[in-house]
Design a protein around this motif. Sequence first.
Motif, PDB file in Angstrom:
ATOM      1  N   CYS A   1       0.846  -1.188   0.000  1.00 35.92           N
ATOM      2  CA  CYS A   1       0.000   0.000   0.000  1.00 35.92           C
ATOM      3  C   CYS A   1       0.883   1.240   0.000  1.00 35.92           C
ATOM      4  CB  CYS A   1      -0.908  -0.005   1.225  1.00 35.92           C
ATOM      5  SG  CYS A   1      -2.033   1.393   1.277  1.00 35.92           S
ATOM      6  N   ASN A   2       0.609   2.134  -0.925  1.00 36.31           N
ATOM      7  CA  ASN A   2       1.409   3.360  -0.978  1.00 36.31           C
ATOM      8  C   ASN A   2       0.674   4.564  -0.383  1.00 36.31           C
ATOM      9  OD1 ASN A   2      -0.457   3.739  -2.971  1.00 36.31           O
ATOM     10  ND2 ASN A   2       0.998   4.020  -4.639  1.00 36.31           N
ATOM     11  N   ASP A   3      -0.455   4.333   0.256  1.00 41.50           N
ATOM     12  CA  ASP A   3      -1.190   5.390   0.935  1.00 41.50           C
ATOM     13  C   ASP A   3      -0.439   5.745   2.226  1.00 41.50           C
ATOM     14  OD1 ASP A   3      -3.192   6.379   2.998  1.00 41.50           O
ATOM     15  OD2 ASP A   3      -4.420   6.393   1.178  1.00 41.50           O
ATOM     16  N   PRO A   4      -0.298   7.008   2.567  1.00 38.79           N
ATOM     17  CA  PRO A   4       0.438   7.391   3.779  1.00 38.79           C
ATOM     18  C   PRO A   4      -0.121   6.785   5.073  1.00 38.79           C
ATOM     19  CG  PRO A   4       0.009   9.317   2.421  1.00 38.79           C
ATOM     20  CD  PRO A   4      -0.748   8.181   1.806  1.00 38.79           C
ATOM     21  N   GLY A   5      -1.393   6.435   5.104  1.00 34.66           N
ATOM     22  CA  GLY A   5      -1.993   5.852   6.299  1.00 34.66           C
ATOM     23  C   GLY A   5      -1.803   4.348   6.419  1.00 34.66           C
ATOM     24  N   CYS A   6      -1.206   3.729   5.416  1.00 35.41           N
ATOM     25  CA  CYS A   6      -1.009   2.275   5.408  1.00 35.41           C
ATOM     26  C   CYS A   6       0.334   1.892   6.031  1.00 35.41           C
ATOM     27  CB  CYS A   6      -1.038   1.744   3.972  1.00 35.41           C
ATOM     28  SG  CYS A   6      -2.647   1.803   3.200  1.00 35.41           S
ATOM     29  N   PRO A   7       0.436   0.634   6.471  1.00 35.72           N
ATOM     30  CA  PRO A   7       1.694   0.189   7.073  1.00 35.72           C
ATOM     31  C   PRO A   7       2.784  -0.152   6.052  1.00 35.72           C
ATOM     32  CG  PRO A   7       0.123  -1.600   7.072  1.00 35.72           C
ATOM     33  CD  PRO A   7      -0.600  -0.378   6.552  1.00 35.72           C
ATOM     34  N   GLY A   8       2.543   0.029   4.775  1.00 36.24           N
ATOM     35  CA  GLY A   8       3.511  -0.353   3.737  1.00 36.24           C
ATOM     36  C   GLY A   8       3.141  -1.709   3.191  1.00 36.24           C
ATOM     37  N   LEU A   9       3.606  -2.775   3.838  1.00 32.19           N
ATOM     38  CA  LEU A   9       3.192  -4.133   3.480  1.00 32.19           C
ATOM     39  C   LEU A   9       2.250  -4.648   4.550  1.00 32.19           C
ATOM     40  CD1 LEU A   9       6.448  -5.865   2.199  1.00 32.19           C
ATOM     41  CD2 LEU A   9       4.504  -5.074   0.859  1.00 32.19           C
ATOM     42  N   GLU A  10       1.174  -5.273   4.103  1.00 38.06           N
ATOM     43  CA  GLU A  10       0.155  -5.807   5.005  1.00 38.06           C
ATOM     44  C   GLU A  10      -0.162  -7.229   4.563  1.00 38.06           C
ATOM     45  OE1 GLU A  10      -3.855  -3.877   6.567  1.00 38.06           O
ATOM     46  OE2 GLU A  10      -3.911  -4.189   4.407  1.00 38.06           O
ATOM     47  N   THR A  11      -0.346  -8.118   5.510  1.00 36.93           N
ATOM     48  CA  THR A  11      -0.741  -9.485   5.198  1.00 36.93           C
ATOM     49  C   THR A  11      -2.241  -9.607   5.418  1.00 36.93           C
ATOM     50  OG1 THR A  11       1.422 -10.353   5.824  1.00 36.93           O
ATOM     51  CG2 THR A  11      -0.414 -11.912   5.817  1.00 36.93           C
ATOM     52  N   VAL A  12      -2.928 -10.180   4.436  1.00 35.83           N
ATOM     53  CA  VAL A  12      -4.370 -10.389   4.534  1.00 35.83           C
ATOM     54  C   VAL A  12      -4.629 -11.885   4.422  1.00 35.83           C
ATOM     55  CG1 VAL A  12      -6.633  -9.917   3.533  1.00 35.83           C
ATOM     56  CG2 VAL A  12      -4.866  -8.140   3.518  1.00 35.83           C
ATOM     57  N   ILE A  13      -5.308 -12.437   5.426  1.00 37.32           N
ATOM     58  CA  ILE A  13      -5.680 -13.850   5.447  1.00 37.32           C
ATOM     59  C   ILE A  13      -7.185 -13.928   5.275  1.00 37.32           C
ATOM     60  CG2 ILE A  13      -5.671 -16.010   6.762  1.00 37.32           C
ATOM     61  CD1 ILE A  13      -3.343 -14.766   8.433  1.00 37.32           C
ATOM     62  N   LEU A  14      -7.637 -14.557   4.194  1.00 34.28           N
ATOM     63  CA  LEU A  14      -9.064 -14.797   4.003  1.00 34.28           C
ATOM     64  C   LEU A  14      -9.396 -16.154   4.594  1.00 34.28           C
ATOM     65  CD1 LEU A  14      -9.590 -13.580   0.338  1.00 34.28           C
ATOM     66  CD2 LEU A  14      -9.962 -12.309   2.461  1.00 34.28           C
ATOM     67  N   VAL A  15     -10.386 -16.186   5.462  1.00 27.17           N
ATOM     68  CA  VAL A  15     -10.834 -17.418   6.109  1.00 27.17           C
ATOM     69  C   VAL A  15     -12.192 -17.759   5.510  1.00 27.17           C
ATOM     70  CG1 VAL A  15     -11.387 -18.512   8.316  1.00 27.17           C
ATOM     71  CG2 VAL A  15      -9.622 -16.718   8.215  1.00 27.17           C
ATOM     72  N   MET A  16     -12.247 -18.894   4.797  1.00 27.54           N
ATOM     73  CA  MET A  16     -13.460 -19.285   4.074  1.00 27.54           C
ATOM     74  C   MET A  16     -14.002 -20.592   4.654  1.00 27.54           C
ATOM     75  SD  MET A  16     -11.910 -18.256   0.368  1.00 27.54           S
ATOM     76  CE  MET A  16     -10.231 -18.697   0.828  1.00 27.54           C
ATOM     77  N   GLU A  17     -14.916 -20.440   5.611  1.00 27.18           N
ATOM     78  CA  GLU A  17     -15.547 -21.589   6.248  1.00 27.18           C
ATOM     79  C   GLU A  17     -16.816 -21.941   5.483  1.00 27.18           C
ATOM     80  OE1 GLU A  17     -15.521 -21.552  10.778  1.00 27.18           O
ATOM     81  OE2 GLU A  17     -15.285 -19.428  10.271  1.00 27.18           O
ATOM     82  N   PRO A  18     -17.041 -23.233   5.247  1.00 28.37           N
ATOM     83  CA  PRO A  18     -18.266 -23.645   4.551  1.00 28.37           C
ATOM     84  C   PRO A  18     -19.517 -23.128   5.281  1.00 28.37           C
ATOM     85  CG  PRO A  18     -16.766 -25.500   4.761  1.00 28.37           C
ATOM     86  CD  PRO A  18     -16.197 -24.385   5.592  1.00 28.37           C
ATOM     87  N   GLY A  19     -20.426 -22.506   4.529  1.00 29.59           N
ATOM     88  CA  GLY A  19     -21.677 -22.025   5.095  1.00 29.59           C
ATOM     89  C   GLY A  19     -21.582 -20.713   5.847  1.00 29.59           C
ATOM     90  N   ARG A  20     -20.395 -20.099   5.871  1.00 29.59           N
ATOM     91  CA  ARG A  20     -20.243 -18.827   6.580  1.00 29.59           C
ATOM     92  C   ARG A  20     -19.656 -17.776   5.647  1.00 29.59           C
ATOM     93  NH1 ARG A  20     -17.847 -19.145  12.404  1.00 29.59           N
ATOM     94  NH2 ARG A  20     -18.900 -17.148  12.407  1.00 29.59           N
ATOM     95  N   LYS A  21     -19.866 -16.531   5.991  1.00 35.65           N
ATOM     96  CA  LYS A  21     -19.316 -15.424   5.219  1.00 35.65           C
ATOM     97  C   LYS A  21     -17.790 -15.414   5.360  1.00 35.65           C
ATOM     98  CE  LYS A  21     -19.746 -10.447   4.770  1.00 35.65           C
ATOM     99  NZ  LYS A  21     -20.352  -9.237   5.271  1.00 35.65           N
ATOM    100  N   THR A  22     -17.103 -15.137   4.263  1.00 37.57           N
ATOM    101  CA  THR A  22     -15.639 -15.063   4.284  1.00 37.57           C
ATOM    102  C   THR A  22     -15.191 -13.914   5.180  1.00 37.57           C
ATOM    103  OG1 THR A  22     -15.458 -15.995   2.079  1.00 37.57           O
ATOM    104  CG2 THR A  22     -13.578 -14.707   2.853  1.00 37.57           C
TER     105      THR A  22
END
Length: 92
Positions: free
Chosen positions: A48-69
């Motif tokens: 992220c190059n926005d000044p409010g961002c940490p630079g690099l960010e890790t995003v983990i998507l958790v996809m459980e059957p029958g539930r919202k991601t």
Amino acid sequence: MALFGAFMRGTFGLPKPDRQEVERVKELARSTLQLSPDTAFAVNEIACNDPGCPGLETVILVMEPGRKTRALKIPKPLDEVVEQDILTAIEG
């Protein structure tokens, strides 16, 4: 021309994150969250190059059957993610 907020590594000439690190974080999320074996995970490192961002960010998507991601956002690079980061992200 203004650049837009965030983009995944592996695009725009940035090197792709290490596959072993992606798998390490997936397994760490699986063991930390103790979810069903049917739960799928996607792990991305976002630059992220926005000044409010940490630079690099890790995003983990958790996809459980029958539930919202769910998206767990960790404000640090993929190779620095530890169990406590996942626990903190799930609470926040």
